[in-house]
Design a protein around this motif. Structure first.
Motif, PDB file in Angstrom:
ATOM      1  N   ARG A  47     -20.227 -45.514 -25.416  1.00 61.89           N
ATOM      2  CA  ARG A  47     -21.263 -45.682 -26.443  1.00 61.89           C
ATOM      3  C   ARG A  47     -21.048 -44.669 -27.572  1.00 61.89           C
ATOM      4  N   TRP A  48     -21.271 -45.155 -28.774  1.00 60.48           N
ATOM      5  CA  TRP A  48     -21.048 -44.308 -29.951  1.00 60.48           C
ATOM      6  C   TRP A  48     -22.033 -44.705 -31.036  1.00 60.48           C
ATOM      7  N   CYS A  49     -22.224 -43.808 -31.985  1.00 59.56           N
ATOM      8  CA  CYS A  49     -23.156 -44.099 -33.084  1.00 59.56           C
ATOM      9  C   CYS A  49     -22.739 -43.291 -34.314  1.00 59.56           C
ATOM     10  N   ILE A  50     -22.823 -43.936 -35.463  1.00 55.51           N
ATOM     11  CA  ILE A  50     -22.618 -43.239 -36.734  1.00 55.51           C
ATOM     12  C   ILE A  50     -23.961 -43.205 -37.457  1.00 55.51           C
ATOM     13  N   ALA A  51     -24.370 -42.025 -37.895  1.00 60.68           N
ATOM     14  CA  ALA A  51     -25.613 -41.884 -38.653  1.00 60.68           C
ATOM     15  C   ALA A  51     -25.359 -40.871 -39.773  1.00 60.68           C
ATOM     16  N   SER A  52     -26.296 -40.768 -40.692  1.00 61.77           N
ATOM     17  CA  SER A  52     -26.057 -39.897 -41.849  1.00 61.77           C
ATOM     18  C   SER A  52     -27.168 -38.903 -42.109  1.00 61.77           C
ATOM     19  N   VAL A  53     -26.762 -37.811 -42.750  1.00 60.81           N
ATOM     20  CA  VAL A  53     -27.658 -36.739 -43.177  1.00 60.81           C
ATOM     21  C   VAL A  53     -27.212 -36.363 -44.591  1.00 60.81           C
ATOM     22  N   PRO A  54     -28.137 -36.110 -45.523  1.00 61.37           N
ATOM     23  CA  PRO A  54     -27.702 -35.800 -46.894  1.00 61.37           C
ATOM     24  C   PRO A  54     -26.959 -34.471 -46.981  1.00 61.37           C
TER      25      PRO A  54
END
Ligand code: ZN
Ligand code: ZN
Length: 409
Positions: free
Chosen positions: A139-146
């Motif tokens: 399982r993997w996930c890409i998410a963002s932060v400014p």
């Protein structure tokens, strides 16, 4: 930024995105500038029962110094210990979180040849790991932060701190973390994506004909037994997860040798710290035979020349023009967001999970079935308000899928 909102976002990533299990190890790749949020995520992961959280800090400003100043030979090398890092954590069934937050044009005065060689060396060394990711073995996930530089690119007229706050607002809205119960919101959202997926899976179109007034006129054949996916997916151990946050797309694999015509990009593409703008690509029997770009031509050329597979497509994804991120009318200069505002294609590797019975097939068998293979997988956007997509069945029957940029199926 409101601390409660950030906590909700971190929990959403850990629970709904990665679906981290009790006693599971989590590996996070994070830019140093995102340290505050990453620490919050580490705490959240332990609160949810993580066994160990390992953070790999990255710094693109250091990378830039290296690209500009290091001796030329190092760009074809990839250290073995880094490869072993991923082998070790893969073997321990870790989950992987990647924080995507880059300055869209940081590497514009770096030699594109160096960028492309370093990228190729890393992708070659980490091939087995990335195949495990793309095959949903883990399982993997890409998410963002400014980050400041990214926020200023998105909101150039706002002062720096205001731009960062505006980007936070946009990100939290895009991932539905601005609601009081984002986990429940996501359950509703993934169900609604499934409705279109099921219809398209039932139709089993032989081809899709895609057209708009920008000049896109493309026929994409689909492999026999193709599967449309979207929203949540299942990892090898049967646990649901969401690989991209946000996600608004449903996607499948084009048939490797079945793409003919021209696609015109509708948004700039941020690739390797460079922007590729106003570009179009022409295909014959699946292979790229011509391309042009007003900006970033050399970067696009290096991408396509990565390997033979980068001359073919690996993904077709549909996103309605009238959808939450598209309606924000923000150009994010970050593929994670822009791809979820627009129909898109990917140059390079296809997801084998988009083909029935693909588990256990060799790369040669996959390719014979129409599933492309490459070291790269790079999305670019072509959706517009006037996009038309027509499904063509084996019998020749035509079924409207998109009219005026939105689903009509
Ligand atoms: Zn996609
Ligand atoms: Zn993609």
């Amino acid at each position: 930024m409101n601390n409660e909102a950030l906590k909700r976002y971190a929990r959403l990533i850990v629970k709904t995105g990665l679906n981290l299990q009790k006693n599971q190890t989590l590996v996070i790749a994070s830019p140093i500038e995102c340290a505050d949020f990453t620490r919050l995520t580490v705490q959240t992961a332990y609160d949810e029962g993580a066994r160990e959280v390992v953070v790999r800090w990255t710094d693109e400003l250091t990378s830039k110094i290296t690209y500009k100043s290091a001796p030329d030979e190092i760009f074809d090398e990839f250290p073995d210990w880094q490869k072993q890092f991923y082998e070790f954590y893969d073997a321990h069934n870790a989950a992987y979180l990647s924080i995507s937050a880059s300055d869209p044009e940081l590497f514009k005065d770096v030699d594109p040849g160096r960028l492309s060689r370093a990228n190729k060396a890393a992708r070659t060394a980490l091939k087995v790991h990335s195949e495990r990711l793309m095959g949903n073995k883990i399982r993997w996930c890409i998410a963002s932060v400014p980050t400041k530089a990214w926020a200023k690119k998105v909101f150039p007229d706002a002062p720096e701190q205001e731009a960062v706050d505006m980007l936070w607002d946009a990100i939290l809205k895009a991932v539905r973390a601005d609601s009081s119960d984002p986990v429940a919101e996501w359950a509703r959202h993934t169900d609604s994506l499934k409705a279109h997926m099921e219809k398209l899976n039932k139709h089993q179109f032989d081809a899709l004909h895609i057209k708009n007034s920008l000049g896109t006129d493309l026929v994409i054949k689909l492999p026999k037994g193709h599967i449309w996916l979207g929203g949540s997916e299942l990892s090898a151990d049967g646990v649901e997860f969401i690989a991209n946050m946000p996600t608004e797309e449903i996607f499948t694999a084009p048939r490797r040798d079945g793409v003919d015509g021209t696609v015109v990009a509708s948004m700039p593409l941020n690739y390797n710290g460079n922007l590729i703008e106003d570009f179009s690509i022409t295909f014959e029997k699946g292979r790229i035979v011509d391309f042009s770009a007003k900006k970033g031509y050399e970067v696009l050329k290096q991408l396509i020349e990565t390997d033979e597979g980068a001359h073919y497509l690996g993904e077709l994804a549909l996103v309605p023009y009238d959808s939450p991120i598209s309606n924000m009318n923000i150009l994010f200069y970050n593929t994670l967001f822009d791809e979820n505002a627009s129909c898109h294609l990917a140059i390079g590797k296809a997801y084998p999970i988009c083909l029935e019975g693909s588990d256990g097939m060799t790369p040669e068998e996959l390719e014979a079935a129409g599933i492309n293979n490459s070291l790269v997988h790079v999305d670019f956007m072509f959706g517009t308000a006037d996009l038309e997509i027509t499904g063509v069945k084996d019998s020749g029957e035509q079924v409207p899928v998109f009219r005026k940029g939105n689903f009509v199926i």
